[in-house]
Motif scaffolding. Structure first.
Motif, PDB file in Angstrom:
ATOM      1  N   ASP A  48       0.845  -1.198   0.000  1.00 54.78           N
ATOM      2  CA  ASP A  48       0.000   0.000   0.000  1.00 54.78           C
ATOM      3  C   ASP A  48       0.878   1.245   0.000  1.00 54.78           C
ATOM      4  OD1 ASP A  48       1.048  -0.113   2.504  1.00 54.78           O
ATOM      5  OD2 ASP A  48      -0.850  -0.100   3.577  1.00 54.78           O
ATOM      6  N   ASP A  49       0.238   2.394  -0.219  1.00 53.20           N
ATOM      7  CA  ASP A  49       0.956   3.656  -0.177  1.00 53.20           C
ATOM      8  C   ASP A  49       1.119   4.094   1.268  1.00 53.20           C
ATOM      9  OD1 ASP A  49       1.084   3.814  -2.945  1.00 53.20           O
ATOM     10  OD2 ASP A  49      -0.888   4.770  -3.070  1.00 53.20           O
ATOM     11  N   ASP A  50       2.312   4.600   1.591  1.00 52.14           N
ATOM     12  CA  ASP A  50       2.572   5.088   2.944  1.00 52.14           C
ATOM     13  C   ASP A  50       2.103   6.534   3.042  1.00 52.14           C
ATOM     14  OD1 ASP A  50       3.695   2.661   3.535  1.00 52.14           O
ATOM     15  OD2 ASP A  50       5.725   3.288   3.024  1.00 52.14           O
ATOM     16  N   VAL A  51       1.005   6.756   3.752  1.00 54.93           N
ATOM     17  CA  VAL A  51       0.365   8.067   3.800  1.00 54.93           C
ATOM     18  C   VAL A  51       0.222   8.510   5.255  1.00 54.93           C
ATOM     19  CG1 VAL A  51      -1.699   9.389   3.261  1.00 54.93           C
ATOM     20  CG2 VAL A  51      -0.904   7.624   1.677  1.00 54.93           C
ATOM     21  N   VAL A  52       0.602   9.763   5.521  1.00 58.58           N
ATOM     22  CA  VAL A  52       0.394  10.384   6.832  1.00 58.58           C
ATOM     23  C   VAL A  52      -0.527  11.579   6.660  1.00 58.58           C
ATOM     24  CG1 VAL A  52       1.459  11.573   8.780  1.00 58.58           C
ATOM     25  CG2 VAL A  52       2.651   9.666   7.692  1.00 58.58           C
ATOM     26  N   ASN A  53      -1.660  11.564   7.332  1.00 59.44           N
ATOM     27  CA  ASN A  53      -2.579  12.702   7.337  1.00 59.44           C
ATOM     28  C   ASN A  53      -2.480  13.396   8.686  1.00 59.44           C
ATOM     29  OD1 ASN A  53      -3.706  12.296   4.716  1.00 59.44           O
ATOM     30  ND2 ASN A  53      -4.926  10.617   5.536  1.00 59.44           N
ATOM     31  N   ILE A  54      -2.088  14.657   8.662  1.00 64.10           N
ATOM     32  CA  ILE A  54      -1.926  15.435   9.892  1.00 64.10           C
ATOM     33  C   ILE A  54      -3.272  16.003  10.315  1.00 64.10           C
ATOM     34  CG2 ILE A  54      -0.771  17.440  10.911  1.00 64.10           C
ATOM     35  CD1 ILE A  54       1.453  17.011   8.793  1.00 64.10           C
ATOM     36  N   ILE A  55      -3.570  15.893  11.598  1.00 59.15           N
ATOM     37  CA  ILE A  55      -4.803  16.471  12.154  1.00 59.15           C
ATOM     38  C   ILE A  55      -4.478  17.878  12.641  1.00 59.15           C
ATOM     39  CG2 ILE A  55      -6.705  16.146  13.752  1.00 59.15           C
ATOM     40  CD1 ILE A  55      -6.341  13.901  11.656  1.00 59.15           C
ATOM     41  N   TYR A  56      -5.085  18.876  12.001  1.00 62.76           N
ATOM     42  CA  TYR A  56      -4.810  20.281  12.324  1.00 62.76           C
ATOM     43  C   TYR A  56      -5.765  20.777  13.397  1.00 62.76           C
ATOM     44  CZ  TYR A  56      -2.009  20.157   8.062  1.00 62.76           C
ATOM     45  OH  TYR A  56      -1.071  19.841   7.109  1.00 62.76           O
ATOM     46  N   THR A  71       1.592  28.527  14.567  1.00 66.40           N
ATOM     47  CA  THR A  71       0.436  27.637  14.488  1.00 66.40           C
ATOM     48  C   THR A  71      -0.017  27.521  13.041  1.00 66.40           C
ATOM     49  OG1 THR A  71      -0.308  28.207  16.720  1.00 66.40           O
ATOM     50  CG2 THR A  71      -1.941  27.245  15.238  1.00 66.40           C
ATOM     51  N   VAL A  72      -0.198  26.286  12.584  1.00 70.29           N
ATOM     52  CA  VAL A  72      -0.591  26.003  11.206  1.00 70.29           C
ATOM     53  C   VAL A  72      -1.955  25.317  11.238  1.00 70.29           C
ATOM     54  CG1 VAL A  72      -0.018  24.720   9.132  1.00 70.29           C
ATOM     55  CG2 VAL A  72       1.797  25.807  10.457  1.00 70.29           C
ATOM     56  N   ASN A  73      -2.884  25.788  10.421  1.00 63.27           N
ATOM     57  CA  ASN A  73      -4.270  25.331  10.507  1.00 63.27           C
ATOM     58  C   ASN A  73      -4.704  24.375   9.408  1.00 63.27           C
ATOM     59  OD1 ASN A  73      -5.271  26.980  12.853  1.00 63.27           O
ATOM     60  ND2 ASN A  73      -4.519  28.620  11.520  1.00 63.27           N
ATOM     61  N   ASN A  74      -3.895  24.231   8.356  1.00 60.46           N
ATOM     62  CA  ASN A  74      -4.286  23.340   7.268  1.00 60.46           C
ATOM     63  C   ASN A  74      -3.061  23.017   6.415  1.00 60.46           C
ATOM     64  OD1 ASN A  74      -4.046  25.575   5.307  1.00 60.46           O
ATOM     65  ND2 ASN A  74      -5.927  26.325   6.288  1.00 60.46           N
ATOM     66  N   THR A  75      -3.253  22.120   5.447  1.00 62.56           N
ATOM     67  CA  THR A  75      -2.142  21.679   4.601  1.00 62.56           C
ATOM     68  C   THR A  75      -1.597  22.820   3.753  1.00 62.56           C
ATOM     69  OG1 THR A  75      -3.056  19.445   4.502  1.00 62.56           O
ATOM     70  CG2 THR A  75      -1.463  20.045   2.809  1.00 62.56           C
ATOM     71  N   SER A  76      -2.470  23.697   3.287  1.00 64.55           N
ATOM     72  CA  SER A  76      -2.013  24.821   2.465  1.00 64.55           C
ATOM     73  C   SER A  76      -1.056  25.718   3.250  1.00 64.55           C
ATOM     74  CB  SER A  76      -3.217  25.628   1.977  1.00 64.55           C
ATOM     75  OG  SER A  76      -2.800  26.749   1.233  1.00 64.55           O
ATOM     76  N   GLU A  77      -1.393  26.006   4.500  1.00 73.17           N
ATOM     77  CA  GLU A  77      -0.513  26.821   5.328  1.00 73.17           C
ATOM     78  C   GLU A  77       0.809  26.097   5.591  1.00 73.17           C
ATOM     79  OE1 GLU A  77      -2.280  28.243   8.897  1.00 73.17           O
ATOM     80  OE2 GLU A  77      -4.035  29.101   7.886  1.00 73.17           O
ATOM     81  N   LEU A  78       0.746  24.783   5.828  1.00 73.78           N
ATOM     82  CA  LEU A  78       1.968  24.010   6.056  1.00 73.78           C
ATOM     83  C   LEU A  78       2.871  24.055   4.826  1.00 73.78           C
ATOM     84  CD1 LEU A  78       3.362  22.100   8.139  1.00 73.78           C
ATOM     85  CD2 LEU A  78       2.388  20.207   6.845  1.00 73.78           C
TER      86      LEU A  78
END
Length: 449
Positions: free
Chosen positions: A79-87, A100-107
């Motif tokens: 499978d694909d190794d995927v990490v989803n960060i909880i903001y 402080t980062v609130n979403n993937t776009s900001e990261l």
């Protein structure tokens, strides 16, 4: 009034080579958590909640949890190794400031400013300082003003940042530096400190790439590899990435390695000959393969990992983005039982990963396990000592089982189970148990301390 002539060989002037080197050595290294954020110029502040692969929740509250994520990734190759960060999350930048980062776009807006994994970044990681370091401040008349005790990288970085041209600063020598091989050196002058830092640059692998598992051969040896290659036969190509063919091209091929350094590759229609050679240590073992008629296999590969479990033996070879994995079904329960006993009774162990509906690894953080040949287990913690029993049997889903019994010891009852042995390496043992009632899967990994 006390008049002191500040020695030039201890004076720290702003905007000089030495202050730049000191700041680069003390800046925050963001590469340690690249398995989560794939960014070298900042790291996540604990705790960070993430979901990996199929929604498995992991609370990352220590550096050990990076190994936990890697263990899960390594357990499932297809499978694909995927990490989803909880903001939201907090990131710590190179200068130790926090955002402080609130979403993937900001990261991404921050990670886009980092050097990429194949680029040279600013920080120097191959040398460290032994703290505290003491600095003295003077005015323009060489009058002593203050003493500053610097106790960590953040303080040193910020101290250098605040220097200006009017400041007169000296360092109390000797200053002790720690090199990447663990050796220490005592430095007595600014010029020698500048030389020591400059000489240390690029003397180690700063691990700034995003290949989280490129250090899985810490305990590998050429002898271990030779034993695998010579004792097993009919190796197959299990995985191949050379930007040309894939492993499907080699279906039906059987590879065999000989003690004299020759090798063969045979399929139902053709018989090819070549050579192999292994040299080096640990994560720098070079495996040179040359089969003139099969260029996909040929390279001076880096040995990435050796895996043995109750069903097969395999070894992974990498070189940059190129990958090659050989697999042989030569393992038997007797061989692996011996391997498990030898591995398990060699040193102390801790629980590196435990999943039972949720990640419960943290529960076992304080426990150290020692397995003895007589089937006894000694379990120590900061507050208590307990005992248990272990033995091996033939498994249900795998050929080998590790049976753990901790009686009624609180919390250890959680892992009192007949575990299928999934994988054995020199420093880890991966186990799983599938419930016969509902089919749920528990995972347990011991890691050598």
């Amino acid at each position: 009034m006390e008049f002191i002539e500040t020695p030039e060989e201890t004076k720290l002037a702003p905007n000089t080579t030495i202050t730049d080197l000191l700041q680069r050595t003390s800046m925050n290294d963001g590469s340690i958590d690249n398995i989560i954020d794939k960014a070298n110029c900042f790291k996540m502040k604990f705790p960070v909640d993430v979901e990996i692969n199929n929604g498995m929740a992991v609370k990352v509250d220590s550096q050990e949890k990076y190994n936990t994520i890697e263990t899960v990734f390594d357990s499932f190759d297809e499978d694909d190794d995927v990490v989803n960060i909880i903001y939201p999350v907090t990131i710590i930048l190179n200068d130790f400031s926090e955002v402080t980062v609130n979403n993937t776009s900001e990261l991404n807006s921050y990670s886009n400013n980092c050097h990429g994994e194949n680029e040279v970044d600013d920080d120097i990681e191959c040398i460290d300082f032994q703290y505290p370091i003491t600095a003295k401040l003077f005015n323009n008349n060489n009058e002593f003003l203050d003493t500053v005790s610097i106790t960590n990288d953040a303080q040193l970085y910020n101290f250098i940042s605040t220097l200006d041209d009017s400041d007169i600063v000296t360092i109390d020598f000797p200053v002790v530096v720690i090199l990447s091989d663990g050796s220490q050196s005592s430095i007595n002058t600014i010029s020698n400190l500048e030389m020591a830092i400059s000489n240390a640059i690029d003397t180690c692998d700063e691990d700034d790439d995003y290949n989280y598992n490129d250090d899985d051969c810490n305990d590998c040896t050429v002898e271990q590899l030779r034993e695998c290659l010579l004792n097993c036969s009919d190796w197959t190509v299990n995985n191949l990435d050379r930007n040309t063919n894939t492993e499907d091209y080699y279906v039906g091929y059987k590879f065999n390695f000989m003690a004299n350094g020759t090798m063969t590759a045979i399929n139902p229609n053709w018989n090819y000959s070549g050579t192999w050679e292994a040299s080096g240590t640990d994560n720098n073992i070079i495996v040179a393969i040359n089969i003139p008629s099969l260029p996909d296999c040929n390279n001076n590969w880096i040995l990435h990992e050796i895996k043995q479990d109750s069903e097969y033996t395999e070894f992974d070879l990498n070189l940059g983005n190129h990958k090659l994995r050989y697999e042989s079904g030569c393992s038997t329960s007797a061989v692996n039982d011996t391997l498990l006993v030898q591995t398990l009774t060699d040193g102390n162990w801790r629980v590196n990963y435990y999943f039972n509906d949720n990640d419960e690894t943290l529960v076992f953080n304080d426990y150290t396990f020692r397995f003895f040949n007589n089937g006894q287990i000694s379990i120590t913690s900061s507050s208590d000592t307990n005992s248990g029993n272990w033995n091996t049997t033939t498994g249900n889903d795998f050929e080998l089982e590790l049976n753990l019994n901790f009686g009624y010891v609180y919390m250890l009852r959680e892992i009192t189970e007949d575990w299928d042995v999934v994988e054995i390496t020199s420093n880890s043992i991966s186990l799983r148990d599938i419930s016969r009632a509902d089919g749920t899967e528990d995972l347990l990994t011991f890691e050598k301390i």
